[in-house]
Design a protein around this motif. Structure first.
Motif, PDB file in Angstrom:
ATOM      1  N   ASN A  70       0.967  -0.860   0.484  1.00  0.00           N
ATOM      2  CA  ASN A  70       0.318  -0.061  -0.385  1.00  0.00           C
ATOM      3  C   ASN A  70       0.081   1.585  -0.169  1.00  0.00           C
ATOM      4  N   PRO A 212     -15.924  -4.174  -2.422  1.00  0.00           N
ATOM      5  CA  PRO A 212     -15.559  -2.439  -2.706  1.00  0.00           C
ATOM      6  C   PRO A 212     -15.815  -2.237  -4.175  1.00  0.00           C
ATOM      7  N   ALA A 214     -13.264  -1.561  -6.272  1.00  0.00           N
ATOM      8  CA  ALA A 214     -11.710  -2.526  -7.159  1.00  0.00           C
ATOM      9  C   ALA A 214     -12.624  -3.270  -7.432  1.00  0.00           C
ATOM     10  N   GLN A 301     -10.377  -0.134   3.588  1.00  0.00           N
ATOM     11  CA  GLN A 301     -10.009   1.787   2.566  1.00  0.00           C
ATOM     12  C   GLN A 301     -10.364   1.136   1.456  1.00  0.00           C
ATOM     13  N   THR A 302     -10.303   0.790   1.218  1.00  0.00           N
ATOM     14  CA  THR A 302     -11.799   0.475  -0.811  1.00  0.00           C
ATOM     15  C   THR A 302     -12.820   1.103  -0.548  1.00  0.00           C
ATOM     16  N   TYR A 308      -8.975   6.582  -4.430  1.00  0.00           N
ATOM     17  CA  TYR A 308      -8.924   5.331  -5.102  1.00  0.00           C
ATOM     18  C   TYR A 308      -8.213   6.760  -6.885  1.00  0.00           C
ATOM     19  N   GLN A 349      -3.585   3.366  -0.629  1.00  0.00           N
ATOM     20  CA  GLN A 349      -4.792   3.027  -1.897  1.00  0.00           C
ATOM     21  C   GLN A 349      -3.508   1.733  -2.333  1.00  0.00           C
TER      22      GLN A 349
END
Length: 364
Positions: A70, A212, A214, A301-302, A308, A349
């Motif tokens: 990350n 999420p 992603a 986080q996603t 993003y 990310q």
């Protein structure tokens, strides 16, 4: 848009230059009778060439992108550096801790891209592409509302067809050994945006939730895909540049994915007609997500649309081949391998690790 704004300005000047340098209008190199490995761009570049009237081409590409670790901005961070201090935007809602407690550690995306091209005339080539996508993401879950203790790990997966893309490649200019064409396309929202899977929560429960952003398979919106492409050749040297964009129309489930601008420049050397070696540099700038899906939430986080987007520059090396004789005459096989050389991410990310692209093409 810091990186691609600069690159785009340079590309626009570069793409316009041939129109002033050469006024001839001979055939595009895409219509040459000689089988040349450098007749197409590296396999990772889409919509790079047109065809002569009546020609049809089918293609297949396989892409694997691996992400590991990350980053916040340009700084690498560990799972503990995310789980301990980074605020959870959903804190205050039921069962939501004050900081992030679930951290993705690795992700792979496999894409099988099926393509077809048809040229109704010498100036326009129509193109359609259908992707089949498999995504897997590994996570670490930290126990409870705070502290460094790791409860365990889990993997989520989504799989299915993505968004269909249709486009037209329209010739703007042709010289002796170079050409410029416009890319005008539309992405159709055929990919799912409601994929679900089981997760491990900090309270050691395993609910099924909407994955999420992603991990979804489509954008959920109609997306306009404009671009411009230049290709040229001098002897056994090939070169080209392409500037493309993705601009989202509307929203889906309360959100809109970020707009994207991408610039590619490449060069190749052809030691023999059947093979060429290529190098490519890709600069991409991606906005964050606008809005939010009310069914996507959690201490990860996603789930936060702000985590993003960013700027990424990737360097690729490739091999392009074309069979010269026999039953497979005219079949193209190519491969590219890329690694990022710069990443400035809206984080935390996951960062890109490497990308492999391999493909087959045949015109009839």
């Amino acid at each position: 848009m810091k990186i691609t704004t600069i690159v785009a300005m340079a590309l626009c000047l570069g793409l316009a230059a041939p129109a002033f340098a050469d006024g001839s209008h001979s055939h595009s190199h895409s219509g040459d009778k000689i089988l040349r490995a450098d007749g197409h761009a590296p396999i990772g570049v889409m919509g790079d060439h047109r065809h002569a009237a009546g020609k049809i081409m089918f293609s297949y590409r396989f892409m694997r992108m691996n992400m590991e670790g990350n980053r916040i901005g340009t700084t690498d961070v560990s799972p503990l550096q995310i789980a301990t201090p980074v605020p959870n935007r959903f804190f205050g809602q039921p069962l939501q801790p004050p900081t992030l407690r679930v951290v993705p550690t690795e992700m792979t995306m496999d894409m099988h891209m099926f393509g077809a091209m048809y040229a109704p005339n010498n100036r326009v080539t129509l193109m359609a592409m259908l992707p089949y996508i498999t995504k897997e993401m590994d996570h670490l879950t930290f126990a409870g509302p705070a502290g460094p203790g790791v409860l365990g790990g889990f993997r989520t997966k989504s799989e299915g067809f993505g968004d269909v893309k249709v486009s037209a490649l329209i010739g703007l200019w042709e010289g002796q050994n170079s050409s410029v064409h416009a890319n005008l396309g539309l992405s159709l929202p055929t990919g799912s945006t409601s994929e679900t899977d089981d997760i491990l929560t900090p309270l050691n429960t395993r609910p099924t939730v909407r994955l999420p952003y992603a991990m979804q398979l489509g954008s959920g919106t109609y997306d306009v895909l404009p671009g411009i492409t230049f290709m040229g050749r001098s002897g056994n040297l090939g070169y080209g540049a392409q500037l493309t964009g993705v601009f989202r129309l509307g929203s889906d489930n309360g959100y809109t994915l970020g707009n994207e601008v991408k610039a590619n420049v490449w060069g190749s050397v052809q030691p023999a007609p059947w093979i060429s070696l290529s190098g490519r540099l890709e600069a991409m700038s991606l906005d964050d997500i606008s809005g939010i899906d009310p069914f996507i939430r959690g201490p990860v986080q996603t789930a936060d649309p702000n985590n993003y987007g960013g700027d990424i520059v990737t360097a690729y090396l490739g091999v392009n081949t074309i069979v010269q004789s026999g039953a497979l005459r005219g079949h193209r096989f190519a491969v590219e391998f890329g690694m990022p050389v710069y990443q400035d991410l809206n984080g935390p990310q996951m960062k890109r690790d490497w990308t492999l692209i391999a493909g087959w093409q045949k015109a009839f």
